[in-house]
Design a protein around this motif. Structure first.
Motif, PDB file in Angstrom:
ATOM      1  N   THR A  14      45.657  55.698  46.297  1.00 48.42           N
ATOM      2  CA  THR A  14      46.421  54.795  47.238  1.00 48.42           C
ATOM      3  C   THR A  14      47.595  53.910  46.424  1.00 48.42           C
ATOM      4  N   VAL A  15      48.506  54.059  46.774  1.00 45.21           N
ATOM      5  CA  VAL A  15      49.624  52.810  45.477  1.00 45.21           C
ATOM      6  C   VAL A  15      49.757  51.948  46.928  1.00 45.21           C
ATOM      7  N   LEU A  16      49.289  50.835  46.430  1.00 47.70           N
ATOM      8  CA  LEU A  16      49.468  49.661  46.814  1.00 47.70           C
ATOM      9  C   LEU A  16      50.824  48.841  46.260  1.00 47.70           C
ATOM     10  N   THR A  17      51.200  47.611  47.124  1.00 51.76           N
ATOM     11  CA  THR A  17      52.602  46.938  46.439  1.00 51.76           C
ATOM     12  C   THR A  17      51.904  45.081  46.416  1.00 51.76           C
ATOM     13  N   GLY A  18      51.808  44.780  45.580  1.00 54.07           N
ATOM     14  CA  GLY A  18      51.759  43.433  44.980  1.00 54.07           C
ATOM     15  C   GLY A  18      51.801  42.429  44.387  1.00 54.07           C
ATOM     16  N   MET A  78      48.609  44.727  49.341  1.00 55.82           N
ATOM     17  CA  MET A  78      48.917  45.327  50.450  1.00 55.82           C
ATOM     18  C   MET A  78      48.954  46.376  50.362  1.00 55.82           C
ATOM     19  N   ALA A  79      49.098  47.531  51.120  1.00 53.65           N
ATOM     20  CA  ALA A  79      49.050  48.662  51.879  1.00 53.65           C
ATOM     21  C   ALA A  79      50.592  49.280  52.160  1.00 53.65           C
ATOM     22  N   GLN A  80      50.996  48.608  52.592  1.00 56.92           N
ATOM     23  CA  GLN A  80      52.914  48.485  53.383  1.00 56.92           C
ATOM     24  C   GLN A  80      53.432  48.409  52.027  1.00 56.92           C
ATOM     25  N   PRO A  81      54.045  49.249  51.156  1.00 63.11           N
ATOM     26  CA  PRO A  81      54.699  48.415  50.178  1.00 63.11           C
ATOM     27  C   PRO A  81      56.669  48.050  51.000  1.00 63.11           C
ATOM     28  N   ASN A  82      56.760  46.899  50.883  1.00 59.48           N
ATOM     29  CA  ASN A  82      57.788  46.282  50.902  1.00 59.48           C
ATOM     30  C   ASN A  82      58.698  46.200  50.300  1.00 59.48           C
ATOM     31  N   THR A  83      59.937  46.695  49.875  1.00 59.15           N
ATOM     32  CA  THR A  83      61.260  46.656  48.218  1.00 59.15           C
ATOM     33  C   THR A  83      61.831  45.383  48.467  1.00 59.15           C
ATOM     34  N   THR A  84      61.843  44.813  49.597  1.00 58.33           N
ATOM     35  CA  THR A  84      62.679  43.689  49.862  1.00 58.33           C
ATOM     36  C   THR A  84      62.195  42.255  49.177  1.00 58.33           C
ATOM     37  N   LEU A  85      60.819  42.311  48.452  1.00 54.91           N
ATOM     38  CA  LEU A  85      60.025  41.490  48.337  1.00 54.91           C
ATOM     39  C   LEU A  85      60.684  41.224  46.386  1.00 54.91           C
ATOM     40  N   ASP A  86      60.821  40.342  45.928  1.00 51.10           N
ATOM     41  CA  ASP A  86      60.615  40.037  44.649  1.00 51.10           C
ATOM     42  C   ASP A  86      59.714  40.253  43.712  1.00 51.10           C
ATOM     43  N   HIS A  87      59.815  40.729  42.518  1.00 51.22           N
ATOM     44  CA  HIS A  87      58.426  40.481  41.427  1.00 51.22           C
ATOM     45  C   HIS A  87      57.114  40.958  42.118  1.00 51.22           C
ATOM     46  N   THR A  88      57.545  41.944  42.451  1.00 52.20           N
ATOM     47  CA  THR A  88      56.339  42.966  43.435  1.00 52.20           C
ATOM     48  C   THR A  88      56.144  43.944  42.217  1.00 52.20           C
ATOM     49  N   VAL A  89      54.929  44.336  42.402  1.00 52.00           N
ATOM     50  CA  VAL A  89      54.560  45.503  41.590  1.00 52.00           C
ATOM     51  C   VAL A  89      53.640  46.869  42.222  1.00 52.00           C
ATOM     52  N   ASN A  90      53.208  47.963  41.223  1.00 51.45           N
ATOM     53  CA  ASN A  90      52.394  47.933  42.460  1.00 51.45           C
ATOM     54  C   ASN A  90      51.474  48.926  41.339  1.00 51.45           C
ATOM     55  N   VAL A  91      50.634  49.064  42.526  1.00 52.40           N
ATOM     56  CA  VAL A  91      48.729  49.281  41.283  1.00 52.40           C
ATOM     57  C   VAL A  91      48.451  51.189  42.553  1.00 52.40           C
ATOM     58  N   THR A  92      47.513  51.397  41.769  1.00 54.93           N
ATOM     59  CA  THR A  92      47.513  52.561  42.233  1.00 54.93           C
ATOM     60  C   THR A  92      46.045  52.672  42.328  1.00 54.93           C
ATOM     61  N   LEU A  93      45.083  52.989  42.809  1.00 53.71           N
ATOM     62  CA  LEU A  93      43.821  52.858  43.295  1.00 53.71           C
ATOM     63  C   LEU A  93      43.462  54.521  43.243  1.00 53.71           C
ATOM     64  N   ASN A  94      42.434  54.912  42.096  1.00 58.99           N
ATOM     65  CA  ASN A  94      42.209  56.134  41.480  1.00 58.99           C
ATOM     66  C   ASN A  94      41.199  57.048  42.275  1.00 58.99           C
ATOM     67  N   THR A  95      41.825  58.131  42.549  1.00 61.67           N
ATOM     68  CA  THR A  95      40.232  58.719  42.949  1.00 61.67           C
ATOM     69  C   THR A  95      38.859  58.731  42.276  1.00 61.67           C
ATOM     70  N   GLY A  96      37.616  58.808  43.137  1.00 62.65           N
ATOM     71  CA  GLY A  96      36.887  58.113  41.809  1.00 62.65           C
ATOM     72  C   GLY A  96      35.689  58.109  43.031  1.00 62.65           C
ATOM     73  N   ASN A  97      34.627  57.790  42.542  1.00 65.02           N
ATOM     74  CA  ASN A  97      33.417  57.584  43.066  1.00 65.02           C
ATOM     75  C   ASN A  97      32.754  56.010  42.967  1.00 65.02           C
ATOM     76  N   TYR A  98      32.692  55.785  44.547  1.00 65.77           N
ATOM     77  CA  TYR A  98      32.557  54.051  44.671  1.00 65.77           C
ATOM     78  C   TYR A  98      31.154  53.682  45.089  1.00 65.77           C
ATOM     79  N   VAL A  99      31.088  52.499  44.912  1.00 70.95           N
ATOM     80  CA  VAL A  99      29.819  52.316  45.528  1.00 70.95           C
ATOM     81  C   VAL A  99      30.683  50.852  46.899  1.00 70.95           C
ATOM     82  N   VAL A 100      30.053  50.610  47.894  1.00 65.62           N
ATOM     83  CA  VAL A 100      30.536  49.692  48.842  1.00 65.62           C
ATOM     84  C   VAL A 100      29.865  48.912  49.203  1.00 65.62           C
TER      85      VAL A 100
END
Length: 153
Positions: A14-18, A78-100
């Motif tokens: 999942t790609v997120l923006t923030g 956040m999950a809804q990328p908003n390209t109109t905002l300045d100084h944002t970066v993308n990060v990817t949640l990697n596929t894998g196994n997780y505990v919650v």
């Protein structure tokens, strides 16, 4: 609160923006050197007017230098990328196994308490999982409910 994870899950890419900072846990234990609170303040100022009840807000921890003692990147995003905002970066949640680990209550104390459960769980000699130190994240399910999702080998 129980210190055991509520479930084992598999996260899809999942790609997120923030916004992003780099820190380490020793700094975050001191209010004079902590960077995470100001990251979330900046996120609220920059994104707050765009958030709705259906917004998917995350705190992502990645690019670990080593383990719990090394530096890592933190994203308020956040999950809804908003390209109109300045100084944002993308990060990817990697596929894998997780505990919650889950918590409900007043923020930010609830997320702090859940992270305490995470550290306690992985320090226990009977722990069934090994942290991968790949990508961990907080998913804010509502204004008072959070899942802390930890990557495992």
């Amino acid at each position: 609160m129980d210190n055991k994870p509520s479930k084992l899950s598999r996260t899809e890419k999942t790609v997120l923006t923030g916004l992003k900072i780099r820190t380490y846990n020793a700094n975050e234990m001191n209010t004079d050197t902590a960077k995470i609170p100001s990251l979330w303040q900046q996120f609220a100022q920059q994104y707050g007017q765009n958030l709705t009840v259906t917004s998917q807000v995350y705190g992502v921890y990645t690019n670990y230098e080593s383990d719990v003692t090394g530096e890592f990147d933190v994203y308020a995003c956040m999950a809804q990328p908003n390209t109109t905002l300045d100084h944002t970066v993308n990060v990817t949640l990697n596929t894998g196994n997780y505990v919650v680990f889950s918590g409900k209550g007043e923020m930010p104390q609830t997320v702090i308490d859940v992270w305490g459960q995470v550290w306690q769980y992985f320090c226990n000699e009977d722990c069934q999982h090994v942290r991968a130190y790949d990508t961990d994240y907080e998913f804010y399910k509502s204004i008072d409910e959070v899942d802390v999702v930890i990557s495992v080998k």
